[in-house]
Scaffold this motif. Structure first.
Motif, PDB file in Angstrom:
ATOM      1  N   SER A 258       0.825  -1.204   0.000  1.00 47.62           N
ATOM      2  CA  SER A 258       0.000   0.000   0.000  1.00 47.62           C
ATOM      3  C   SER A 258       0.860   1.256   0.000  1.00 47.62           C
ATOM      4  CB  SER A 258      -0.991   0.005   1.157  1.00 47.62           C
ATOM      5  OG  SER A 258      -0.402  -0.479   2.308  1.00 47.62           O
ATOM      6  N   ALA A 259       2.028   1.199   0.658  1.00 54.64           N
ATOM      7  CA  ALA A 259       2.906   2.378   0.630  1.00 54.64           C
ATOM      8  C   ALA A 259       3.413   2.628  -0.781  1.00 54.64           C
ATOM      9  CB  ALA A 259       4.078   2.182   1.584  1.00 54.64           C
TER      10      ALA A 259
ATOM     11  N   ALA B 102       1.841   1.773  -3.519  1.00 53.79           N
ATOM     12  CA  ALA B 102       0.710   2.279  -4.298  1.00 53.79           C
ATOM     13  C   ALA B 102       0.477   3.751  -3.987  1.00 53.79           C
ATOM     14  CB  ALA B 102      -0.543   1.465  -3.982  1.00 53.79           C
ATOM     15  N   TYR B 103       0.630   4.100  -2.708  1.00 59.23           N
ATOM     16  CA  TYR B 103       0.423   5.490  -2.299  1.00 59.23           C
ATOM     17  C   TYR B 103       1.456   6.406  -2.956  1.00 59.23           C
ATOM     18  CZ  TYR B 103       0.114   9.490   0.886  1.00 59.23           C
ATOM     19  OH  TYR B 103      -0.017  10.744   1.409  1.00 59.23           O
ATOM     20  N   SER B 104       2.697   5.910  -3.084  1.00 57.39           N
ATOM     21  CA  SER B 104       3.769   6.769  -3.598  1.00 57.39           C
ATOM     22  C   SER B 104       3.857   6.717  -5.113  1.00 57.39           C
ATOM     23  CB  SER B 104       5.106   6.358  -2.985  1.00 57.39           C
ATOM     24  OG  SER B 104       5.407   5.043  -3.333  1.00 57.39           O
ATOM     25  N   TRP B 105       2.856   6.142  -5.750  1.00 56.05           N
ATOM     26  CA  TRP B 105       2.782   6.093  -7.214  1.00 56.05           C
ATOM     27  C   TRP B 105       2.994   7.493  -7.771  1.00 56.05           C
ATOM     28  CZ3 TRP B 105       2.410   1.963 -10.252  1.00 56.05           C
ATOM     29  CH2 TRP B 105       2.003   2.139 -11.562  1.00 56.05           C
ATOM     30  N   ARG B 106       3.979   7.688  -8.628  1.00 51.82           N
ATOM     31  CA  ARG B 106       4.289   8.999  -9.189  1.00 51.82           C
ATOM     32  C   ARG B 106       4.499  10.033  -8.085  1.00 51.82           C
ATOM     33  NH1 ARG B 106       5.483   8.483 -13.860  1.00 51.82           N
ATOM     34  NH2 ARG B 106       5.133  10.674 -14.285  1.00 51.82           N
ATOM     35  N   TYR B 107       5.226   9.664  -7.036  1.00 51.94           N
ATOM     36  CA  TYR B 107       5.261  10.527  -5.860  1.00 51.94           C
ATOM     37  C   TYR B 107       6.370  11.556  -5.917  1.00 51.94           C
ATOM     38  CZ  TYR B 107       4.234  11.538  -0.987  1.00 51.94           C
ATOM     39  OH  TYR B 107       3.883  12.129   0.184  1.00 51.94           O
ATOM     40  N   PHE B 108       7.617  11.097  -5.852  1.00 51.65           N
ATOM     41  CA  PHE B 108       8.714  12.062  -5.770  1.00 51.65           C
ATOM     42  C   PHE B 108       8.935  12.733  -7.112  1.00 51.65           C
ATOM     43  CE2 PHE B 108       9.426   9.143  -2.352  1.00 51.65           C
ATOM     44  CZ  PHE B 108       9.489  10.037  -1.312  1.00 51.65           C
ATOM     45  N   ASP B 109       9.277  13.991  -7.058  1.00 54.25           N
ATOM     46  CA  ASP B 109       9.383  14.742  -8.302  1.00 54.25           C
ATOM     47  C   ASP B 109      10.515  14.252  -9.175  1.00 54.25           C
ATOM     48  OD1 ASP B 109      11.080  15.579  -6.363  1.00 54.25           O
ATOM     49  OD2 ASP B 109      10.986  17.684  -6.871  1.00 54.25           O
ATOM     50  N   GLU B 110      11.716  14.170  -8.614  1.00 47.39           N
ATOM     51  CA  GLU B 110      12.822  13.765  -9.462  1.00 47.39           C
ATOM     52  C   GLU B 110      13.630  12.658  -8.817  1.00 47.39           C
ATOM     53  OE1 GLU B 110      16.071  16.968  -8.582  1.00 47.39           O
ATOM     54  OE2 GLU B 110      14.346  17.904  -9.533  1.00 47.39           O
ATOM     55  N   PRO B 111      13.546  11.455  -9.385  1.00 46.61           N
ATOM     56  CA  PRO B 111      14.410  10.407  -8.860  1.00 46.61           C
ATOM     57  C   PRO B 111      15.849  10.775  -9.176  1.00 46.61           C
ATOM     58  CG  PRO B 111      13.238   9.635 -10.800  1.00 46.61           C
ATOM     59  CD  PRO B 111      12.756  11.014 -10.520  1.00 46.61           C
TER      60      PRO B 111
ATOM     61  N   THR C 229      12.036   2.811  -5.103  1.00 47.32           N
ATOM     62  CA  THR C 229      11.292   1.549  -5.107  1.00 47.32           C
ATOM     63  C   THR C 229      12.181   0.409  -4.632  1.00 47.32           C
ATOM     64  OG1 THR C 229      10.271   2.476  -7.066  1.00 47.32           O
ATOM     65  CG2 THR C 229       9.685   0.235  -6.505  1.00 47.32           C
ATOM     66  N   ALA C 230      13.441   0.389  -5.116  1.00 47.61           N
ATOM     67  CA  ALA C 230      14.350  -0.688  -4.728  1.00 47.61           C
ATOM     68  C   ALA C 230      14.590  -0.671  -3.225  1.00 47.61           C
ATOM     69  CB  ALA C 230      15.665  -0.556  -5.477  1.00 47.61           C
ATOM     70  N   LEU C 231      14.779   0.530  -2.669  1.00 42.16           N
ATOM     71  CA  LEU C 231      15.000   0.608  -1.218  1.00 42.16           C
ATOM     72  C   LEU C 231      13.776   0.103  -0.464  1.00 42.16           C
ATOM     73  CD1 LEU C 231      16.864   4.011  -0.789  1.00 42.16           C
ATOM     74  CD2 LEU C 231      17.697   1.786  -0.123  1.00 42.16           C
ATOM     75  N   MET C 232      12.593   0.452  -0.960  1.00 38.81           N
ATOM     76  CA  MET C 232      11.378  -0.023  -0.292  1.00 38.81           C
ATOM     77  C   MET C 232      11.308  -1.551  -0.340  1.00 38.81           C
ATOM     78  SD  MET C 232       9.508   2.488   0.922  1.00 38.81           S
ATOM     79  CE  MET C 232       7.725   2.464   0.819  1.00 38.81           C
ATOM     80  N   LEU C 233      11.707  -2.135  -1.478  1.00 36.38           N
ATOM     81  CA  LEU C 233      11.664  -3.596  -1.593  1.00 36.38           C
ATOM     82  C   LEU C 233      12.667  -4.240  -0.635  1.00 36.38           C
ATOM     83  CD1 LEU C 233      11.214  -4.210  -5.402  1.00 36.38           C
ATOM     84  CD2 LEU C 233       9.558  -4.557  -3.600  1.00 36.38           C
ATOM     85  N   VAL C 234      13.872  -3.663  -0.547  1.00 28.99           N
ATOM     86  CA  VAL C 234      14.847  -4.219   0.400  1.00 28.99           C
ATOM     87  C   VAL C 234      14.299  -4.120   1.821  1.00 28.99           C
ATOM     88  CG1 VAL C 234      17.178  -4.033   1.303  1.00 28.99           C
ATOM     89  CG2 VAL C 234      16.779  -3.620  -1.086  1.00 28.99           C
TER      90      VAL C 234
ATOM     91  N   HIS D 231      10.536   9.764  12.527  1.00 28.26           N
ATOM     92  CA  HIS D 231       9.246   9.547  11.860  1.00 28.26           C
ATOM     93  C   HIS D 231       8.621  10.842  11.368  1.00 28.26           C
ATOM     94  CE1 HIS D 231       8.332   5.294  13.481  1.00 28.26           C
ATOM     95  NE2 HIS D 231       9.614   5.480  13.308  1.00 28.26           N
ATOM     96  N   ALA D 232       8.968  11.933  12.040  1.00 24.95           N
ATOM     97  CA  ALA D 232       8.359  13.187  11.618  1.00 24.95           C
ATOM     98  C   ALA D 232       8.958  13.700  10.318  1.00 24.95           C
ATOM     99  CB  ALA D 232       8.537  14.230  12.710  1.00 24.95           C
ATOM    100  N   VAL D 233      10.160  13.245   9.970  1.00 27.18           N
ATOM    101  CA  VAL D 233      10.834  13.842   8.828  1.00 27.18           C
ATOM    102  C   VAL D 233      10.934  12.901   7.638  1.00 27.18           C
ATOM    103  CG1 VAL D 233      12.190  15.347  10.286  1.00 27.18           C
ATOM    104  CG2 VAL D 233      13.100  13.124   9.677  1.00 27.18           C
ATOM    105  N   ALA D 234      10.666  11.612   7.844  1.00 26.42           N
ATOM    106  CA  ALA D 234      10.785  10.666   6.734  1.00 26.42           C
ATOM    107  C   ALA D 234       9.702  10.957   5.706  1.00 26.42           C
ATOM    108  CB  ALA D 234      10.661   9.250   7.264  1.00 26.42           C
ATOM    109  N   PRO D 235       9.933  10.567   4.430  1.00 25.33           N
ATOM    110  CA  PRO D 235       8.875  10.719   3.439  1.00 25.33           C
ATOM    111  C   PRO D 235       7.633   9.936   3.879  1.00 25.33           C
ATOM    112  CG  PRO D 235      10.934  10.047   2.403  1.00 25.33           C
ATOM    113  CD  PRO D 235      11.147   9.983   3.869  1.00 25.33           C
ATOM    114  N   THR D 236       6.463  10.435   3.532  1.00 26.53           N
ATOM    115  CA  THR D 236       5.218   9.847   4.053  1.00 26.53           C
ATOM    116  C   THR D 236       5.087   8.343   3.827  1.00 26.53           C
ATOM    117  OG1 THR D 236       4.241  11.963   3.636  1.00 26.53           O
ATOM    118  CG2 THR D 236       2.751  10.169   4.104  1.00 26.53           C
ATOM    119  N   PRO D 237       5.360   7.813   2.609  1.00 29.00           N
ATOM    120  CA  PRO D 237       5.203   6.358   2.453  1.00 29.00           C
ATOM    121  C   PRO D 237       6.115   5.581   3.393  1.00 29.00           C
ATOM    122  CG  PRO D 237       5.643   7.413   0.342  1.00 29.00           C
ATOM    123  CD  PRO D 237       5.812   8.451   1.364  1.00 29.00           C
TER     124      PRO D 237
END
Lengths: 245, 86, 119, 587
Positions: free
Chosen positions: D95-96, D98-107, D116-121, D243-249
């Protein structure tokens, strides 16, 4: 506030120190003979024709730990790539060629090939003699950076196409995982070292999958260290902030 | 004999760890850490762990101090260029 | 000698760990703090290898000794320490990368001057 | 079937490695689809394994089956709680993503799939920790999940707060991990084993006369590592900063499951390693966990109430709820374990949904500050409704899963500790409702700024520029998460299923039935009413519930100084040792 921290540190440190010292006194004496897991590991290593027991533990018996460790390195490199990327308010300035004393330059250029070969040798003989993917990988990658001393930054950048190293880092992780998954497809456990013959004891091809996993780790560590050092060097030498931002 | 050697190296490790913490300048601390890494590599070899000694030599006495040096250099360079800009 | 010898390596490990913690807590420079964290980690190497040592034994590498001819030290702790060393180096690298960014965004690496997050 | 358990780790890692290997050639959309497919596939695998986890499975990685009861391999467990946590992790990662679909402006240039790779790890690491049956292996995956989490927390390198929070997170958690490793080394010295069950048996075999200082020290060191992750007081300081500063997903994962994995680790390690006669007596564990848990709940709730930075407020509510989980686990009853399991599942859905809503505010207005946003989000009706519903879920309004879990846990702990549960959930939910009333409805006067606090204004949005319209994914995901949290409490038999698998894996094997009771429903309603009343009071009579003088020192403790946090960590280890000391002295 500072005083509170010192108090906490004194009380907490004293408490933990007391606990640790008491625990040390209860530990079995240094140099004792009771190592059940270690003895079993030696037997298992010999049964699979791996002369260096540590390689057998790392790449066969506890290869799953090594997968985790490899992933830590992979994730840390990816993390550094992300964290040390060029921010919006930064630009690249080509560094001025630095003056390096001639003896230093000669020394570096002389040591470079020796160090590289040593690194590769250490990787290749991981299952036989002390050494292996980690040690050799770090040595080879650090050796490459002698070029920074021996020639200059430009030369280093030319022999170090970063994208290739990043890709090979990821490919090495893939290779390790695919070797592990192959045994699942063959109907045994993940990372089971049962598909390849164990070979003759004390030769380069002994140990079944151990040399392959070892090579994958060597490749991963070498590329990962190159990428890490490259990004730190980039920050230290090339990337500059826009003034007045 | 081996025991005496182990004791000496252990005490040296403890001393240089103290020095690494006490040295508040990060660039010099990197040098002390590099020395500590070499001592640890020696200790590991004495403890019959040549594999670990080798990787400690590569990582502890070369890679980590190098990274710290690069980091310090970047921070210093940054400080200088900010002052120039003023 | 022997009683001291029996606990000395463990005590050194405990001492190194606590020294690193002290440096970490009192550090005035984040780069220095990361160095102190590396010192803390050295303690885990020393403890692990001390635990696996066996008197009069040799390294568990059988390329130049015949299996069973001499006792060997515990290979498992050595493998664990190897893992630990790589973990330590990568954590150090990642934290240093964060320190670099702090230096850029806050203009200082003194933890006493970082005042963005509090309360 | 059991051969597939390690794939929970291998599949996401393979996905991540492939993404990085092909990262330079892949268009962004392909990278994101790959991420969702891999993460979803892992989730499906976890669900299939979970459905087959009766009776519990074990797997020896590398095929090193025990010979004569001894093995040299690594044990991976596939029982209900392990696979349940892996499923929760995978679904939340899905769900995170899916939420971040097209999220960050510039990879980052040339690294399209890096996020995405970091999220998968991260997913693979959390799954690996959940299924670990070997103590050192648990440490390895603990460290892997920490390393990824530091990088993800500092992902927005342009933000001064983000990099500072990530460094604090990194230093404190790494130190905790090293303490844990010291503890593992001590246990290895005593027993010569690494598999958790073998260590437990080894302690029992050598400790005929009960635990000694070595067992106590290893218990304290291992638990220090796990409690740092679980953010128990006084190890909790890093959590609000990170937690207050991490990206929302990422926040959705950090608060939703990673912190809870610390509590899960405490349950697993105590149950398999220290629960025997040679370990730490039950009374001592109960004393330690209930004391620290109650303190955590109290500190988390009070600090949550005084926040204006919305993500920081939610982070403190996670601290408060982890305290409740620790109390529930600390009483060491089958009902307590069941209740906490349900509570964790429900809380994951609710908390992730709330963070997702806070992310909408950040990307729409470039601020997550309760004061600055006062009345500005009136138009975001759907988000407002979800935020309020999430608050009610946090309070434990029946029939949410959180309410069922809370009710069962309250029944298990009984007595005065029930007050802690009601108060902590009511205060945290009240704070969230207060935010809803002020930000989305514009009720009450604009509050005054305090002196020592973190403001949430002037934040960079995480999307390319401020959003004028909220993408569908950013509203669908929290809605689905809230629905899931509701389903946990509503679907008949789900609670019993969770309870049965937890009890099967836990000690005793006593089967207890989990169902709604009148007592539990009334307490849930009471917390909700209390939360609404508190929020109403805060909006209409701000002076009555503003920070009293005694709360100021508590806020000052959260100084943002990494040295302070390290000193607290040492202090916490000492306190933990002191709390568990009587059992060692008594033997």
């Amino acid at each position: 506030m500072n005083r509170l921290r010192l108090w906490l540190l004194a009380v907490g440190g004293a408490g933990l120190a007391a606990l640790l010292v008491a625990a040390c006194l209860d530990l079995p004496g240094f140099g004792g003979r009771h190592h059940p897991y270690g003895d079993r590991a030696v037997q298992a290593s010999l049964a699979r024709h791996t002369a260096n027991t540590i390689s057998s533990v790392n790449f066969d018996q506890r290869a799953y730990d090594t997968l985790g460790e490899m992933s830590i390195l992979f994730a840390a490199v990816l993390g550094c790539v992300v964290l040390l990327r060029q921010a919006r308010d930064e630009h690249r300035a080509p560094p001025e060629p630095a003056e390096v004393a001639r003896p230093v330059r000669r020394y570096a250029l002389l040591v470079l090939p020796v160090a590289l070969v040593t690194g590769l040798y250490v990787v290749a003989h991981g299952q036989l003699s002390p050494g292996g993917g980690f040690q050799g990988g770090v040595v080879a990658a650090t050796a490459l950076h002698l070029l920074y001393l021996g020639a200059d930054y430009g030369a280093l950048e030319r022999v170090r196409p970063l994208g290739v190293y990043e890709t090979s880092d990821a490919v090495a992780v893939c290779a390790y995982l695919v070797l592990g998954l192959a045994s699942v497809l063959a109907g045994t456990a993940f990372l089971a070292n049962t598909l390849l013959p164990y070979g003759t004891f004390n030769t380069l091809s002994s140990g079944g999958a151990v040399p392959l996993l070892n090579a994958a780790v060597g490749m991963e560590v070498a590329s990962a260290v190159v990428v890490l050092l490259a990004h730190f060097l980039d920050q230290a030498v090339e990337i500059e902030e826009e003034h007045g931002s | 004999m081996a025991d005496a050697l182990i004791v000496v190296v252990l005490l040296l490790v403890a001393a240089s760890a103290t020095a690494a913490v006490a040295q508040r300048d990060p660039a010099r601390q990197a040098l002390v850490l590099s020395f500590l890494g070499t001592l640890l590599a020696a200790l590991f070899t004495v403890l019959q762990a040549p594999d670990v000694g080798l990787s400690q030599l590569a990582v502890g006495s070369a890679l980590t101090p190098l990274l710290i040096m690069l980091c310090v250099r970047k921070i210093r360079r940054r400080g200088r260029s900010k002052e120039d800009a003023r | 000698m022997s009683t001291v010898m029996h606990v000395l390596p463990y005590l050194v490990a405990a001492y190194v760990f606590l020294t690193g913690c002290y440096g970490l807590a009192t550090s005035r420079n984040l780069v220095h703090a990361v160095g102190c964290l590396a010192v803390c980690q050295c303690a885990t190497y020393v403890l692990l290898l001390a635990v696996g040592y066996r008197d009069g034994a040799t390294a568990p590498v059988f390329s130049d000794i015949a299996p069973g001819s001499r006792p060997v030290v515990d290979p498992v702790v050595q493998a664990l320490t190897l893992t630990d060393i790589v973990v330590g180096a990568t954590v150090t690298a990642l934290l240093l990368a964060l320190v670099l960014q702090i230096a850029k965004r806050h203009g200082t690496v003194d933890p006493d001057e970082l005042r963005e997050l509090r309360g | 079937m059991h051969h597939l358990i390690p794939l929970l780790v291998a599949v996401p890692l393979l996905g991540a490695a492939l993404l990085v290997a092909t990262g330079r050639f892949l268009p962004r959309i392909a990278a994101e689809i790959t991420g969702v497919v891999v993460s979803g596939g892992t989730a499906a695998l976890a669900v299939v394994l979970l459905l087959n986890s009766e009776p519990p499975m074990v797997e020896w990685v590398g095929g090193w089956l025990p010979v004569g009861g001894e093995s040299v391999g690594i044990l991976v467990v596939g029982d209900g709680p392990a696979l349940g946590m892996a499923t929760l992790v995978s679904l939340l990662t899905l769900s995170a993503l899916a939420y971040s679909w097209r999220y960050f402006d510039e990879p980052p240039t040339g690294h399209t799939g890096a996020f995405t790779a970091l999220m998968l790890v991260f997913q693979g690491a959390m799954c690996g920790f959940a299924i670990a049956g070997d103590l050192f292996n648990a440490f390895v995956f603990f460290e892997l999940m920490s390393v990824v989490a530091y990088a993800l927390t500092g992902y927005r390198i342009d933000e001064a707060k983000a990099v500072q929070g990530a460094l604090t997170f990194g230093v404190v958690n790494s130190l905790g991990a090293y303490a844990m490793l010291m503890g593992i080394a001590l246990l290895y010295a005593r027993t010569g084993e690494l598999a958790m069950t073998k260590i437990g048996r080894g302690l029992d075999a050598t400790g005929h006369s009960g635990p000694d200082a070595l067992v106590l020290a290893s218990f304290v060191l291992v638990l220090t590592g796990l409690l740092v992750k679980a953010a128990a007081v006084p190890f909790h300081f890093w959590l609000p900063d990170a937690h207050a500063v991490a990206p929302t997903p990422v926040c959705m994962l950090l608060s939703g499951v990673m912190v809870e994995l610390g509590a899960y680790g405490v349950w697993r390690v105590y149950g398999t390693v220290f629960a025997g006669p040679g370990g730490i007596p039950a009374a001592d564990l109960t004393r330690a966990l209930v004391t620290l848990g109650t303190l955590t709940a109290a500190v988390g709730a009070v600090m949550c109430w005084y926040q204006r930075h919305i993500k920081r407020l939610l982070a403190y509510s996670t601290v408060a709820h982890t305290g409740l989980f620790l109390v529930g686990l600390g009483v060491l009853t089958p009902e307590g374990d069941d209740g906490v399991a349900l509570y964790i599942i429900g809380h994951a859905g609710v908390k992730a949904a709330l963070f997702a809503c806070a992310g909408v505010l950040l990307d729409r207005f470039g601020s997550v500050d309760e004061h600055a946003l006062h009345g500005r989000a009136r138009r975001l009706r759907a988000t407002a409704v979800m935020f309020a519903v999430g608050a009610l879920g946090l309070a434990g309004l029946p029939p949410f899963g959180t309410a069922l879990g809370k009710a069962v846990t309250e029944e298990a702990v009984g007595g005065p500790l029930t007050v802690v549960f009601v108060a902590a959930s009511a205060i945290t939910a009240g704070a969230v409702l207060r935010v809803t009333a002020r930000v989305f409805l514009g009720l009450g006067p604009r509050p005054e700024d305090a002196e020592y606090e973190t403001s949430g204004s002037d934040e960079e949005p995480e999307t390319s520029g401020l959003l004028s319209r909220i993408p569908d994914t950013m509203t669908t995901v929290p809605a689905v998460l809230l629905a899931a949290a509701l389903a946990v409490g509503v679907v008949p038999g789900f609670g019993d299923l969770v309870a049965a698998s937890v009890n099967e894996a836990g000690s005793g094997g006593a089967h207890v039935s989990v169902h709604w009771t009148l007592h539990g429903v009334l307490l849930g309603v009471a917390s909700t009413v209390l939360a609404v009343a508190l929020a109403g009071l805060a909006v209409t009579r701000p002076a009555w519930v503003s920070a009293p003088g005694w709360a100021a020192p508590l806020r000052r403790l959260q100084s943002g100084h990494v040295g302070d946090y390290v000193a607290w960590l040492l202090m916490g280890a000492t306190v933990l040792g002191a709390l568990a000391l009587p059992g060692v002295l008594g033997s």
